[in-house]
Design a protein around this motif. Sequence first.
Motif, PDB file in Angstrom:
ATOM      1  N   ALA A   1      -6.937  19.847  17.769  1.00  0.00           N
ATOM      2  CA  ALA A   1      -5.533  19.478  17.557  1.00  0.00           C
ATOM      3  C   ALA A   1      -4.618  20.684  17.734  1.00  0.00           C
ATOM      4  CB  ALA A   1      -5.356  18.874  16.167  1.00  0.00           C
ATOM      5  N   ASN A   2      -5.076  21.851  17.292  1.00  0.00           N
ATOM      6  CA  ASN A   2      -4.252  23.060  17.408  1.00  0.00           C
ATOM      7  C   ASN A   2      -4.098  23.538  18.842  1.00  0.00           C
ATOM      8  OD1 ASN A   2      -3.618  23.252  14.711  1.00  0.00           O
ATOM      9  ND2 ASN A   2      -5.242  24.707  14.230  1.00  0.00           N
ATOM     10  N   VAL A   3      -5.084  23.281  19.689  1.00  0.00           N
ATOM     11  CA  VAL A   3      -4.954  23.633  21.104  1.00  0.00           C
ATOM     12  C   VAL A   3      -3.771  22.883  21.713  1.00  0.00           C
ATOM     13  CG1 VAL A   3      -6.027  23.407  23.379  1.00  0.00           C
ATOM     14  CG2 VAL A   3      -7.363  24.283  21.467  1.00  0.00           C
ATOM     15  N   ILE A   4      -3.658  21.607  21.387  1.00  0.00           N
ATOM     16  CA  ILE A   4      -2.533  20.801  21.883  1.00  0.00           C
ATOM     17  C   ILE A   4      -1.218  21.316  21.310  1.00  0.00           C
ATOM     18  CG2 ILE A   4      -1.543  18.484  21.962  1.00  0.00           C
ATOM     19  CD1 ILE A   4      -4.420  17.402  21.752  1.00  0.00           C
ATOM     20  N   LEU A   5      -1.208  21.611  19.996  1.00  0.00           N
ATOM     21  CA  LEU A   5      -0.005  22.132  19.349  1.00  0.00           C
ATOM     22  C   LEU A   5       0.433  23.451  19.977  1.00  0.00           C
ATOM     23  CD1 LEU A   5       2.104  22.110  17.050  1.00  0.00           C
ATOM     24  CD2 LEU A   5       0.398  23.248  15.607  1.00  0.00           C
TER      25      LEU A   5
ATOM     26  N   LYS B   1       0.248  33.577  25.658  1.00  0.00           N
ATOM     27  CA  LYS B   1       0.000  32.153  25.429  1.00  0.00           C
ATOM     28  C   LYS B   1      -1.251  31.686  26.166  1.00  0.00           C
ATOM     29  CE  LYS B   1       2.121  27.575  25.920  1.00  0.00           C
ATOM     30  NZ  LYS B   1       3.373  26.837  26.244  1.00  0.00           N
ATOM     31  N   ARG B   2      -1.355  32.055  27.431  1.00  0.00           N
ATOM     32  CA  ARG B   2      -2.508  31.628  28.226  1.00  0.00           C
ATOM     33  C   ARG B   2      -3.805  32.202  27.654  1.00  0.00           C
ATOM     34  NH1 ARG B   2      -1.837  32.598  34.501  1.00  0.00           N
ATOM     35  NH2 ARG B   2      -0.087  31.207  33.980  1.00  0.00           N
ATOM     36  N   ALA B   3      -3.789  33.468  27.290  1.00  0.00           N
ATOM     37  CA  ALA B   3      -4.987  34.092  26.729  1.00  0.00           C
ATOM     38  C   ALA B   3      -5.373  33.457  25.401  1.00  0.00           C
ATOM     39  CB  ALA B   3      -4.752  35.595  26.549  1.00  0.00           C
ATOM     40  N   LEU B   4      -4.378  33.196  24.552  1.00  0.00           N
ATOM     41  CA  LEU B   4      -4.660  32.619  23.241  1.00  0.00           C
ATOM     42  C   LEU B   4      -5.280  31.238  23.366  1.00  0.00           C
ATOM     43  CD1 LEU B   4      -4.523  32.579  20.171  1.00  0.00           C
ATOM     44  CD2 LEU B   4      -2.140  31.828  20.348  1.00  0.00           C
ATOM     45  N   ILE B   5      -4.720  30.384  24.211  1.00  0.00           N
ATOM     46  CA  ILE B   5      -5.238  29.018  24.339  1.00  0.00           C
ATOM     47  C   ILE B   5      -6.666  29.024  24.887  1.00  0.00           C
ATOM     48  CG2 ILE B   5      -4.951  26.846  25.602  1.00  0.00           C
ATOM     49  CD1 ILE B   5      -1.947  27.195  25.315  1.00  0.00           C
TER      50      ILE B   5
ATOM     51  N   ALA C   1      -0.963  27.818  12.135  1.00  0.00           N
ATOM     52  CA  ALA C   1      -1.964  26.747  12.238  1.00  0.00           C
ATOM     53  C   ALA C   1      -3.242  27.254  12.896  1.00  0.00           C
ATOM     54  CB  ALA C   1      -1.388  25.572  13.026  1.00  0.00           C
ATOM     55  N   VAL C   2      -3.082  28.093  13.906  1.00  0.00           N
ATOM     56  CA  VAL C   2      -4.263  28.689  14.552  1.00  0.00           C
ATOM     57  C   VAL C   2      -5.012  29.587  13.565  1.00  0.00           C
ATOM     58  CG1 VAL C   2      -4.998  30.292  16.357  1.00  0.00           C
ATOM     59  CG2 VAL C   2      -3.306  28.530  16.874  1.00  0.00           C
TER      60      VAL C   2
ATOM     61  N   VAL D   1     -11.041  37.707  18.954  1.00  0.00           N
ATOM     62  CA  VAL D   1     -10.054  38.099  19.956  1.00  0.00           C
ATOM     63  C   VAL D   1      -8.828  37.189  19.903  1.00  0.00           C
ATOM     64  CG1 VAL D   1      -9.698  38.648  22.382  1.00  0.00           C
ATOM     65  CG2 VAL D   1     -11.957  38.870  21.394  1.00  0.00           C
ATOM     66  N   SER D   2      -9.032  35.873  19.717  1.00  0.00           N
ATOM     67  CA  SER D   2      -7.867  34.982  19.642  1.00  0.00           C
ATOM     68  C   SER D   2      -7.029  35.292  18.405  1.00  0.00           C
ATOM     69  CB  SER D   2      -8.312  33.510  19.636  1.00  0.00           C
ATOM     70  OG  SER D   2      -9.159  33.216  18.548  1.00  0.00           O
ATOM     71  N   GLY D   3      -7.671  35.735  17.321  1.00  0.00           N
ATOM     72  CA  GLY D   3      -6.916  36.143  16.145  1.00  0.00           C
ATOM     73  C   GLY D   3      -6.038  37.349  16.418  1.00  0.00           C
ATOM     74  N   SER D   4      -6.517  38.284  17.244  1.00  0.00           N
ATOM     75  CA  SER D   4      -5.698  39.451  17.589  1.00  0.00           C
ATOM     76  C   SER D   4      -4.500  39.044  18.431  1.00  0.00           C
ATOM     77  CB  SER D   4      -6.548  40.482  18.340  1.00  0.00           C
ATOM     78  OG  SER D   4      -6.890  40.029  19.640  1.00  0.00           O
TER      79      SER D   4
END
Length: 426
Positions: free
Chosen positions: A183-187, A82-86, A24-25, A121-124
């Motif tokens: 919405a994806n941040v919450i997911l 997880k923390r870095a991605l969000i 989804a991200v 960066v979030s994609g990596s």
Amino acid sequence: MPSADVHHALTPRRERATLLALAAVQFTHIVDFMIMMPLGSQLMRQFDITPAQFSHLVASYGLAAGVSGLAGGFILDRYDRKRALIALYSGFGLATLACGFAPTHLALLAARIAAGAFGGVSGSMVTAMVGDIIPIERRGRALSVVMSAFPIASVMGVPAGLMLAGHFGWHAAFIMLGACAAANVILAAVALPPIRTAVLTTNPFRQMREIVTHGVHLRAFALGGVLVMAGGCLVPFIAPSMIANMGLTDNQLPWAYAAGGACTFFSMPVVGRWSDRVDKFRLLVWMSVVAIVVMLVFTRLGPTPLVTVCVMMALFMVSMSSRYTPAMAMITNAVEARYRGGFMSVNASLQQAASAGANILAGAFVTTGAGGRLVGLPMLSYASGGFFLLTVLAAHQLRAAAPHVSAPVPFPTSHRPVAEVELPAA
């Protein structure tokens, strides 16, 4: 290199939920990038810019992602995935929303730079998390699940964005993406596992030096760069050429993307299973041969019926996407877990920079001729073909240095955690 490590094992149900959340991200990352291409005609008319200026607008995302990805290579392994991605993905969502409210070409360019800085960066981090939770023998199939975001984006995201753009203007597509990102941040906060991947004992400069000087890593970086350049030469002008050269209307364009996305949706799981069962390098070679043939035909089409364009678009998207699963599996297999965050960030940085360079190269080849027809695509296809061949050469060099990255694995396999293969010395 130090000894190998063990994967973070999840239950099958939690593993599927995690992969779907990561997909989804990636969906919003891909739509954000892809939507620029079919909006090219509208943006060039709206801002009165040339094809070269439009290619710079596309390239700005990749250049920003390249710079931020290189910086992220120093620090990302010091934070849990997880923390870095969000955190990074939240910045991407805000920047994409800013694109929707950009009043001028320069404002849109600035917003695209911000979106690239966070999105690359979030994609990596998405790819790094796949490597953290999926053992090597099932990684091809897992990557195909995450990469299914590409056909879904083509079938649903891009056509929906184009329909919104047709009714409310090009701004609406980016506003839609900003809402999806929220919405994806919450997911992601709910679905992603809180696995502990932070490495706090290593000096970040030493960590980066080890990442960028290891011989296997360098070969993987080379593969990642030329992999994206083959498509990056052509993709910015596929949608404009379907309108200017093949005679499609703005309303017909979503059908071509939907046809390509639908076929890719079914092909990617098949390629993912093949990638785990056969030699990944050989699969990449065959997919590259098919892609070259399709690309040489597609870039030479004149006025063409919609059905034929849809068939060619489907062949183009299937052949291009089928190269990514074996190639990215080889790249992901080339690094140990303790380096994975920084490695994938540097790899994403180089890929985004390479894509931006290919976009700029495309702008140098393509010009607007009589009647608005795009001129120069056949010559550009030869440049793209050269990058296809370089991709095969780079993959061969990586396999020669680290045979395990390409080797097939037994099937079926369980969900038990397994030790990774230790990389050979540089």
